[in-house]
Every structure is written in C-alpha cells, then in structure tokens.
Design an enzyme around this catalytic site. Structure first.
Site, short mmCIF file in Angstrom:
data_model
loop_
_atom_site.label_atom_id
_atom_site.label_comp_id
_atom_site.label_asym_id
_atom_site.label_seq_id
_atom_site.Cartn_x
_atom_site.Cartn_y
_atom_site.Cartn_z
N HIS A 1 56.48 87.58 98.74
CA HIS A 1 56.41 88.84 98.55
C HIS A 1 55.83 89.73 99.99
O HIS A 1 54.97 89.05 100.74
CB HIS A 1 55.84 89.63 97.33
CG HIS A 1 54.20 89.62 97.23
ND1 HIS A 1 53.64 88.40 96.89
CD2 HIS A 1 53.61 90.60 97.68
CE1 HIS A 1 52.38 88.91 96.82
NE2 HIS A 1 52.23 90.09 97.20
N TYR B 1 41.31 89.27 95.30
CA TYR B 1 41.86 89.86 96.50
C TYR B 1 41.76 91.46 96.25
O TYR B 1 41.87 91.86 95.44
CB TYR B 1 43.31 89.56 96.65
CG TYR B 1 44.36 89.83 95.81
CD1 TYR B 1 45.27 90.67 95.72
CD2 TYR B 1 44.47 89.18 94.45
CE1 TYR B 1 46.29 91.22 94.87
CE2 TYR B 1 45.51 89.30 93.58
CZ TYR B 1 46.17 90.62 93.59
OH TYR B 1 47.00 90.77 92.78
#
Length: 152
Positions: A52, A120
């Site tokens: 992605h 993240y």
C-alpha cells in the site's frame, strides 16, 4: 541506492544487568515533518502485508519484536528513483527506524517462527471516511518482487 526521501536510524540499546533502554524517536531528529498518529500491530510468521502507499502521509516503522523483510517501491512520478525497489531487514535483530515517504509503496513479510510487532508513526491521523491508503496486490507484476526466501 536508497529511494529518495527514505531514511533509517540505527537504534542504540543501553544494556546492563537489569535489561535495556533505547530512545526510539525524538522530536529534534526531524524524521517526521509532523506527528499524526502512533499505531501498534502484530503479524504472524510467514504473513505478507503488502503493498500500500499514501498520497498525503509519511510512515515511520519500528519492529521491536520479531523480524521482517520490508520492501519499498518508488511510485512517485517525478522522483529520480522512480521504479526502484529497496529491501530492509529489520526487527529485534536489526533495530532500526524506517522512514517511508508518501508515494512510496511499502509492505513486509514476517521472517522466522515468531510473530512480528510493528509500532509506527504517521504524519496524519487515519480518517475512516477518506482513508489515505491505496492498495496494490502483494504480487503486482509492475513491482515484480519475489517474496520467497533464497536458500543459499
């Protein structure tokens, strides 16, 4: 050659008889242009989560446990590294931060027999009504990445 805008930071562990301490990200390192969201996820052995990319946000990946093969592919039309692939081996055996600029497709494969945990940061919060996530199949022919392990 590293894809333009991609950066890594080697983490330093300070170890003693009690365990270890490491700074992961500091605001004075200028790795993120701004802070949007911090997320945490676990993937099981052999899982491939790819590909992605984002049009508006940068990602900053860290794998505190487990190990992965992270793959980046530069989709940016006006980039001098357009069409280039980078591979990073990261996780508990190689604790690094990986900055992934917007327009660079990314994904990872969990290596070994243990799950991998990713923490993240992104430069924008996730908007479920207008998600900044464009998907590409893990086996996309344009990217042409071979996810198999090469036995040597």
């Amino acid at each position: 050659m590293k894809i333009n805008g991609v950066a890594t930071k080697k983490l330093v562990k300070h170890t003693d008889d009690r365990g270890f301490f490491a700074e992961v990200l500091r605001d004075d390192e200028n790795l993120l242009s701004r802070f949007g969201q911090l997320s945490w996820s676990t993937s099981y052995p052999g899982v491939i989560k790819a590909f992605h990319y984002h049009e508006n946000q940068d990602d900053l990946w860290f794998f505190p446990s487990g190990n992965v093969q992270a793959v980046l592919y530069d989709l940016r039309e006006h980039s001098s590294t357009k069409g280039q692939t980078n591979v990073f081996y990261m996780g508990e055996h190689n604790p690094i931060l990986l900055l992934i600029p917007k327009g660079v497709a990314h994904g990872y494969r969990v290596l070994g027999q243990e799950p991998a945990t990713i923490v993240y940061c992104t430069t924008q919060s996730y908007n479920p009504r207008n998600p900044d996530e464009k998907r590409i199949p893990w086996d996309d022919e344009t990217i042409g990445f071979d996810w198999s392990t090469e036995n040597r």
